[in-house]
Design a protein around this motif. Structure first.
Motif, PDB file in Angstrom:
ATOM      1  N   ILE A  92       0.955  -1.226  -0.018  1.00 10.18           N
ATOM      2  CA  ILE A  92      -0.141   0.060  -0.010  1.00 10.18           C
ATOM      3  C   ILE A  92       0.937   1.364  -0.052  1.00 10.18           C
ATOM      4  N   ASP A  93       1.844   1.186   0.834  1.00 10.60           N
ATOM      5  CA  ASP A  93       2.874   2.356   0.819  1.00 10.60           C
ATOM      6  C   ASP A  93       3.536   2.799  -0.354  1.00 10.60           C
ATOM      7  N   ALA A  94       3.933   1.604  -0.871  1.00 12.24           N
ATOM      8  CA  ALA A  94       4.782   1.844  -2.295  1.00 12.24           C
ATOM      9  C   ALA A  94       3.549   2.253  -3.252  1.00 12.24           C
ATOM     10  N   VAL A  95       2.297   2.234  -3.400  1.00 14.27           N
ATOM     11  CA  VAL A  95       1.625   2.304  -4.479  1.00 14.27           C
ATOM     12  C   VAL A  95       1.319   3.931  -4.016  1.00 14.27           C
ATOM     13  N   ALA A  96       1.075   4.280  -2.875  1.00 13.13           N
ATOM     14  CA  ALA A  96       0.945   5.712  -2.563  1.00 13.13           C
ATOM     15  C   ALA A  96       2.096   6.653  -2.661  1.00 13.13           C
ATOM     16  N   SER A  97       3.290   6.031  -2.153  1.00 18.21           N
ATOM     17  CA  SER A  97       4.721   6.496  -2.443  1.00 18.21           C
ATOM     18  C   SER A  97       4.808   7.011  -3.705  1.00 18.21           C
ATOM     19  N   TYR A  98       4.469   6.328  -4.778  1.00 13.70           N
ATOM     20  CA  TYR A  98       4.754   6.361  -6.251  1.00 13.70           C
ATOM     21  C   TYR A  98       3.640   7.639  -6.382  1.00 13.70           C
ATOM     22  N   LEU A  99       2.508   7.578  -6.464  1.00 12.61           N
ATOM     23  CA  LEU A  99       1.379   8.569  -6.693  1.00 12.61           C
ATOM     24  C   LEU A  99       1.711   9.981  -6.031  1.00 12.61           C
ATOM     25  N   ARG A 100       2.573   9.797  -4.964  1.00  7.20           N
ATOM     26  CA  ARG A 100       2.916  11.144  -4.266  1.00  7.20           C
ATOM     27  C   ARG A 100       4.310  11.658  -4.762  1.00  7.20           C
ATOM     28  N   GLU A 101       5.222  10.971  -5.070  1.00 10.46           N
ATOM     29  CA  GLU A 101       6.295  11.437  -5.589  1.00 10.46           C
ATOM     30  C   GLU A 101       6.973  11.337  -6.835  1.00 10.46           C
ATOM     31  N   SER A 102       6.218  10.430  -7.659  1.00 10.34           N
ATOM     32  CA  SER A 102       6.995  10.031  -8.973  1.00 10.34           C
ATOM     33  C   SER A 102       5.846  10.132 -10.067  1.00 10.34           C
ATOM     34  N   ASN A 103       4.730  10.470  -9.834  1.00  8.73           N
ATOM     35  CA  ASN A 103       3.627  10.109 -10.989  1.00  8.73           C
ATOM     36  C   ASN A 103       3.822  11.062 -12.040  1.00  8.73           C
ATOM     37  N   ALA A 104       4.020  10.223 -13.296  1.00 10.27           N
ATOM     38  CA  ALA A 104       4.288  10.898 -14.679  1.00 10.27           C
ATOM     39  C   ALA A 104       4.269   9.829 -15.493  1.00 10.27           C
ATOM     40  N   ASN A 105       4.002  10.254 -16.811  1.00  9.67           N
ATOM     41  CA  ASN A 105       4.237   9.188 -18.032  1.00  9.67           C
ATOM     42  C   ASN A 105       5.695   9.135 -18.382  1.00  9.67           C
ATOM     43  N   VAL A 106       6.154   8.369 -19.093  1.00  7.32           N
ATOM     44  CA  VAL A 106       7.565   8.051 -19.499  1.00  7.32           C
ATOM     45  C   VAL A 106       7.846   8.835 -20.563  1.00  7.32           C
ATOM     46  N   SER A 107       9.115   9.015 -20.836  1.00  7.32           N
ATOM     47  CA  SER A 107       9.601   9.719 -22.023  1.00  7.32           C
ATOM     48  C   SER A 107       9.887  11.214 -21.777  1.00  7.32           C
ATOM     49  N   GLY A 108       9.461  11.736 -20.687  1.00  4.74           N
ATOM     50  CA  GLY A 108       9.602  13.118 -20.251  1.00  4.74           C
ATOM     51  C   GLY A 108      10.756  13.525 -19.902  1.00  4.74           C
ATOM     52  N   PRO A 109      11.496  14.754 -20.389  1.00  4.35           N
ATOM     53  CA  PRO A 109      12.891  15.216 -19.991  1.00  4.35           C
ATOM     54  C   PRO A 109      12.932  15.944 -18.547  1.00  4.35           C
ATOM     55  N   TYR A 110      12.302  15.070 -17.608  1.00  3.06           N
ATOM     56  CA  TYR A 110      12.308  15.827 -16.131  1.00  3.06           C
ATOM     57  C   TYR A 110      12.151  14.746 -15.141  1.00  3.06           C
ATOM     58  N   GLU A 111      12.203  15.170 -13.883  1.00  2.00           N
ATOM     59  CA  GLU A 111      12.629  14.167 -12.792  1.00  2.00           C
ATOM     60  C   GLU A 111      11.662  13.180 -12.523  1.00  2.00           C
ATOM     61  N   THR A 112      10.339  13.397 -12.394  1.00  2.44           N
ATOM     62  CA  THR A 112       9.295  12.441 -12.235  1.00  2.44           C
ATOM     63  C   THR A 112       9.243  11.275 -13.345  1.00  2.44           C
ATOM     64  N   SER A 113       9.239  11.682 -14.512  1.00  3.07           N
ATOM     65  CA  SER A 113       9.314  10.779 -15.714  1.00  3.07           C
ATOM     66  C   SER A 113      10.651  10.136 -15.577  1.00  3.07           C
ATOM     67  N   ARG A 114      11.712  10.485 -15.209  1.00  4.74           N
ATOM     68  CA  ARG A 114      12.756   9.576 -15.141  1.00  4.74           C
ATOM     69  C   ARG A 114      12.483   8.637 -13.945  1.00  4.74           C
ATOM     70  N   ARG A 115      11.879   8.901 -12.749  1.00  3.51           N
ATOM     71  CA  ARG A 115      11.603   8.063 -11.899  1.00  3.51           C
ATOM     72  C   ARG A 115      10.852   6.890 -12.213  1.00  3.51           C
ATOM     73  N   THR A 116       9.734   7.357 -12.979  1.00  2.79           N
ATOM     74  CA  THR A 116       8.856   6.325 -13.476  1.00  2.79           C
ATOM     75  C   THR A 116       9.569   5.340 -14.507  1.00  2.79           C
ATOM     76  N   GLU A 117      10.400   5.772 -15.377  1.00  2.88           N
ATOM     77  CA  GLU A 117      11.122   4.923 -16.389  1.00  2.88           C
ATOM     78  C   GLU A 117      11.915   3.886 -15.504  1.00  2.88           C
ATOM     79  N   ALA A 118      12.611   4.551 -14.471  1.00  5.92           N
ATOM     80  CA  ALA A 118      13.597   3.539 -13.508  1.00  5.92           C
ATOM     81  C   ALA A 118      12.597   2.697 -12.743  1.00  5.92           C
ATOM     82  N   LEU A 119      11.296   3.131 -12.470  1.00  9.24           N
ATOM     83  CA  LEU A 119      10.375   2.113 -11.751  1.00  9.24           C
ATOM     84  C   LEU A 119      10.085   1.046 -12.889  1.00  9.24           C
ATOM     85  N   LEU A 120       9.623   1.355 -13.963  1.00 12.19           N
ATOM     86  CA  LEU A 120       9.381   0.487 -15.079  1.00 12.19           C
ATOM     87  C   LEU A 120      10.269  -0.677 -15.143  1.00 12.19           C
ATOM     88  N   ALA A 121      11.860  -0.230 -15.297  1.00 11.80           N
ATOM     89  CA  ALA A 121      12.538  -1.168 -15.493  1.00 11.80           C
ATOM     90  C   ALA A 121      12.902  -2.130 -14.176  1.00 11.80           C
TER      91      ALA A 121
END
Length: 384
Positions: free
Chosen positions: A35-64
């Motif tokens: 539950i905490d992992a889901v909430a933390s992503y939405l609080r701290e990293s919520n973005a789509n991939v391929s964007g030239p900015y921090e939250t997008s890069r976090r999402t790409e790292a999460l996907l990998a």
């Protein structure tokens, strides 16, 4: 190894109540770290991939990371993993991808142990493409009849679809033999591991399956589907996808739309939770609970399936003399026990057993306790 059950249960806020959960086959409870992992992503990293900015890069790292986690969980390469909304949706999509080069009269063999999520995709495909679907029989003890399965095979068989474990009666299948039979006729071995996944380790390379699908919400994670497709097979498939979507990594080409990244974060946490306990301790504890349940099941309860813990997982289907399964489930629910009744989408099992109204299902997982088993058995003994 043995489980520190008090410590395990302390990790689940959902278990800090009077309701006793024997409904794992319909979806397990989720530890707080998921539950905490889901909430933390939405609080701290919520973005789509391929964007030239921090939250997008976090999402790409999460996907990998999620793809690597799926590879470890399934025992394959990260590129052979596929994510989707659930097992059934993935199966409808991937079955059609696999069938692009099928010809009229080609055959698919399914089993009477299967959840309909590994039957109806093939029945609908047969309707669309004039294929033939054959059903392999089961024995009286609800184990798969391998001789009948072999009889159903021919040089026209393209797919052998089967469960690793039955979601209805808990029977395990002989995966190695099924795969061997499928490959002898040049067919793909297509495994449904949804029900098995919370009960033991999966190693697709050792099993030699060509396709395997499971659902994290059945093993302490969020609602999601995860699949393995053997590289040599998937490389020959033309995916259904939008034109801009990349073909790399291999599994990604079969993933449509934006992925539910917050659920991938929860999936990673769920696998890490299992790893923190170890399969040996989980299997040992579940076996003890299953044996306890079988030993104490009252005489007026009729069990369907293997009467022992060999060749099964601790999922039990039974009926109570003189009562409909729905009545039993409702009475148990009123007394604080969460169980299921009906067919649980395992239509062919219930037809084979002649159970028009299905059966009561008790599903045990590692967070259940001996005391909960004893309380359930006491309640069953009182039902008349």
């Amino acid at each position: 190894m043995s489980l520190d059950l008090a410590a395990v249960r302390a990790r689940f806020s959902a278990l800090q109540r009077d309701l006793v959960f024997f409904d794992g086959p319909g979806g397990t409870q989720v530890p707080d770290e998921v539950i905490d992992a889901v909430a933390s992503y939405l609080r701290e990293s919520n973005a789509n991939v391929s964007g030239p900015y921090e939250t997008s890069r976090r999402t790409e790292a999460l996907l990998a990371r999620a793809r690597l986690t799926a590879a470890v969980f399934l025992g394959c390469s990260p590129e052979e993993t596929i994510f989707g909304p659930n097992m059934t949706t993935l199966n409808f999509a991937l079955s059609r991808t696999a069938a692009r080069d099928f010809a009229e009269g080609d055959e698919v063999v399914v089993t009477k142990l299967d959840h309909d999520g590994n039957v109806s995709p093939w029945l609908e495909l047969a309707r669309d493409c004039d294929l033939v679907v054959r059903f392999a029989e089961i024995h009286e003890d609800c184990t798969l009849d391998l001789e009948d399965l072999e009889r159903q095979l021919s040089d026209r068989t393209r797919i052998v679809a089967f469960p690793v474990a039955s979601n209805a009666v808990g029977s395990l299948t002989d995966v190695h033999r099924i795969v061997e039979l499928a490959h002898e006729v040049g067919a793909l071995a297509w495994a449904d591991a949804v029900h098995y996944a919370p009960h033991g380790p999966i190693a697709v390379g050792e099993l030699s399956v060509d396709m395997l699908i499971c659902s994290p919400y059945k093993f302490f994670g969020p609602h999601l589907g995860v699949a393995y497709a053997r590289r040599e097979v998937a490389e020959g498939w033309r995916p259904y996808k939008v034109r801009p979507q990349s073909n790399e990594p291999l599994g990604h080409r079969f993933e449509t739309g934006t992925q539910p990244f917050e659920l991938l974060a929860g999936f990673v946490a769920a696998v890490e939770y299992i790893e923190s306990l170890g399969w040996e301790a989980i299997i040992e504890h579940e076996r003890e609970l299953g044996e306890r349940f079988l030993a104490g099941l009252p005489d007026h309860c009729r069990l369907y399936g293997v009467n022992g813990m060999d060749k099964r997982v601790p999922t039990f289907a039974f009926n109570v003399d003189g009562l409909l399964p729905g009545e039993v489930a409702a009475r148990l629910g009123e007394r604080g026990f969460a169980v299921w009744s009906g067919n649980y989408y395992a239509l062919e099992v219930m037809k084979r057993l002649g159970l028009e109204n299905g059966a009561v299902r008790v599903g045990i997982v590692h967070y259940n306790t001996a005391e909960e088993i004893d309380r359930l058995l006491d309640e069953l003994a009182r039902l008349e």
